[in-house]
Design a protein around this motif. Sequence first.
Motif: not given
Length: 424
Positions: A42, A365, A368-370, A372-373
């Motif tokens: 990330t 996921v 950087d989707g992580r 947001l998670m």
Amino acid sequence: MSPSPPPPGPPARDLGIDTLRGVAILLVLLHHFNIAYSLRDTTLAAWLGWPLLHAIARNGNYGVTIFFAVSGFLITRNALARWGDLARIDVADFYALRAARILPCLALVVAAVDALALAGLPLFDNRAGAPVSLWTVNAAALTFWMNVLVTHVGWINYPLGVLWSLSVEAVFYLLFPVLCVGLAGARRWLLPGLAIGVICAAPWYRLANQGEAEAYLYGYLACFDAIAIGCCGAVLARRGHAGLLGTRVARAAILAAMSALYLAWPIGVSNVLGTTAMALGTVLFLAGSGAAAQRRHADPATRRAAGSRDEARHEAREYTSGHAIARPLWITRALAACGRRSYELYLFHLIVLGIARGMLPASRVAGDGRLLMLLAYLLGSAALAAAVARMWSDPANAAIRKRFVRALPMKARADAAAGADSAG
């Protein structure tokens, strides 16, 4: 006849304790999230460097150690404020106060996990091939031997496994008032002697129980030293032995040492003496914060400022600057808010993460989707904790106290309110 004075209002919050709890619970939440969704790939890892981010995320169990030390400190401080002496603790009232705080949330989280498991959500039932049933896990949670179950069969139930630490605390506090009344009232040296014995024995227990079962993390004696250190710190602080710790330099040095220990080694390497050292640092910081607060309140200029229209803003800024932590006010407020609801956050955050894992497995996921998670998980956990506190645990706490805890005389109530915190 003049009217009798009104009873004291809700106990004043201790901003330092709430902020420290907030840091501890966020370390726990980050630790569990990083296990489920590694943050290695990330932007945050690129910015901080993965070794540093990994060091922050891997040691969430030290956050639990901080909770143990804070809990021992608060329970003892509040007992002294309420009864004046540990030998005069009312055992029935002590148990009622602890039950009022612990049992409503415990019952609710067990019922919620059972309902989700029966609804077919896989992460809420026991893991595949588990040697015991979900009902055995329920029994372990409700009768405070979840830590024993975890050391024997592993982390058998995803959201209920965290109740291992509640089992440790509950057993300690079942023993605490009985020992205080039985030993402190007879020979005064027996109680501190027992506390010192527990503190000295715990590192040896951890050393003797290294291995895959991880009893060095979850065993009763593996954790009792942190709570006992908190208890001893509260007694010494009450006697005025924390004056030198109240300086900004001393508190900054304590925080620096705790941070260095946290970041330098994984807890699997440093736990033998590291757990004791982390608890000791926590209590030294709390005692120093209390000494600094007493010094500030004794300053006429501080008292005049605290009485102004900007009292809350002034005290928050004073706390932040007085602890040599260069944080904007909103961060301190956010951490303190998390600290106020740390119990609810701790018990319910894996329900939020378990639902998230069921909806969006880690394989779906990336990058950087992580992040947001992570944000959604933190906000969701905070919202759930606030809702549980407002609609269930706070009303239940108040109702149990009203029904089962005997009222104190007015002066004792005022003293208890002045020294109490939500843990009391």
